[in-house]
Design an enzyme around this catalytic site. Structure first.
Site, mmCIF file in Angstrom:
data_model
loop_
_atom_site.group_PDB
_atom_site.id
_atom_site.type_symbol
_atom_site.label_atom_id
_atom_site.label_comp_id
_atom_site.label_asym_id
_atom_site.label_seq_id
_atom_site.Cartn_x
_atom_site.Cartn_y
_atom_site.Cartn_z
ATOM 1 N N LYS A 294 31.554 18.650 48.472
ATOM 2 C CA LYS A 294 32.435 19.427 49.341
ATOM 3 C C LYS A 294 31.989 19.152 50.768
ATOM 4 O O LYS A 294 30.894 19.536 51.180
ATOM 5 C CB LYS A 294 32.359 20.924 49.043
ATOM 6 C CG LYS A 294 33.267 21.751 49.965
ATOM 7 C CD LYS A 294 33.196 23.239 49.680
ATOM 8 C CE LYS A 294 34.118 24.008 50.626
ATOM 9 N NZ LYS A 294 34.069 25.473 50.390
ATOM 10 N N TYR B 257 27.203 20.378 48.619
ATOM 11 C CA TYR B 257 27.968 21.165 49.587
ATOM 12 C C TYR B 257 27.318 21.017 50.955
ATOM 13 O O TYR B 257 26.243 21.558 51.204
ATOM 14 C CB TYR B 257 28.000 22.625 49.133
ATOM 15 C CG TYR B 257 28.880 23.554 49.938
ATOM 16 C CD1 TYR B 257 29.646 23.114 51.009
ATOM 17 C CD2 TYR B 257 28.959 24.901 49.601
ATOM 18 C CE1 TYR B 257 30.449 23.973 51.721
ATOM 19 C CE2 TYR B 257 29.763 25.778 50.312
ATOM 20 C CZ TYR B 257 30.507 25.313 51.376
ATOM 21 O OH TYR B 257 31.299 26.175 52.089
#
Length: 299
Positions: free
Chosen positions: A164, A136
């Site tokens: 992400k 992330y």
């Protein structure tokens, strides 16, 4: 259940707290709704899930409640937001023991490590946690951007199977997709430009507003993946004002207000966050009927 090959709309869910405890009924209601409407995975206790404001007990209870609600239909990917390795390992092991199928791990915050330090960090997590990881990147919160070379190195040497990507630098996003897009699933975390990320090679997105508009997001994703970028952009343009409003204040304040307005209450944000302002909630109330009508038309 593994998380390799993630694609489509992974939904980031808020954490409903009632009298200091996880509201399991609200968790079940939202999770089952999202599964019925095409979410490919559920991601509790990330940024949208207010990880940093939850107690350890609340984090574990939220993950357990989500897994119970999902009942094997899709993976549950638990958030993990830590400033350093010790805390990350302890928290990661507890979340995996609670049943999480994978972990959504931010780059360490506060210390702002070097690229080499970030690589070492994720290698250590991979060596010590028995789970696949979702990287992330969110420099707005952590203060550190990842180079395309770093993402490529992590894709080849760690248990990271997806990413992400929440970086406002579109050129960097393109370089990341070119370097690692065939090795791991790059998922857009930028709802405002999602169709462009998919057109460039992202395999899907990790999206918070799909809690409200799952059908719309699935249609945007399908258009973008089948070469209908114009259709994707046209549909996306219809929800951009709503997206701007959802993120006009600190997430998940407006999202929780919107969920309450559509009869899926998730409680209020936890301190130090505050609930959405009266002005924002009033704008949501005016805009939601149009959004819900659009959502209904996508069935």
């Amino acid at each position: 259940m593994n998380i390799k090959g993630l694609s489509g709309i992974v939904t980031a869910t808020p954490t409903p707290i009632k009298n200091g405890c996880i509201d399991a009924e609200s968790v079940r209601d939202l999770a089952r709704y999202l599964i019925d409407h095409g979410s490919s995975a559920i991601a509790p206790i990330g940024g949208t899930g207010e990880y940093v404001s939850l107690s350890d007990r609340q984090k574990l209870d939220m993950v357990r409640a989500t897994i119970e609600a999902v009942d094997g239909a899709v993976p549950t990917i638990a958030g993990l937001i830590a400033p350093g390795l010790g805390e990350a390992l302890e928290s990661g092991k507890r979340l995996l023991d609670a049943g999480a199928h994978g972990l959504l791990v931010t780059t360490p915050f506060y210390v702002r490590p070097t690229q080499e330090g970030i690589i070492d960090y994720f290698k250590a997590l991979s060596d010590n946690l028995d789970a696949d990881l979702v990287l992330y990147e969110f420099p707005y919160r952590t203060g550190v951007s990842l180079t395309a070379e770093t993402v490529n190195e992590l894709a080849q040497t760690t248990r990271i199977v997806a990413m992400k990507a929440c970086n406002a630098d579109t050129g960097l996003q393109m370089r990341v997709l070119e370097a690692a897009g065939e090795k791991i699933s790059i998922l857009s975390g930028d709802e405002d430009v999602y169709p462009l990320h998919v057109a460039a090679g992202a395999r899907g997105g990790l999206i918070a507003s799909s809690c409200i508009l799952p059908n719309v997001w699935n249609r945007i994703d399908a258009f973008a993946k089948t070469g209908k970028l114009g259709d994707a952009l046209k549909l996306h343009s219809k929800i951009r004002a709503f997206l701007k409003l959802l993120f006009s204040e600190h997430n998940p304040g407006p999202l929780k207000a919107a969920l309450r307005l559509v009869d899926r209450p998730c409680g209020e944000p936890l301190l130090p966050l505050r609930k959405a302002s009266e002005a924002t909630e009033a704008q949501l109330a005016r805009l939601l009927p149009e959004m819900l009508a659009l959502e209904a038309s996508m069935k």
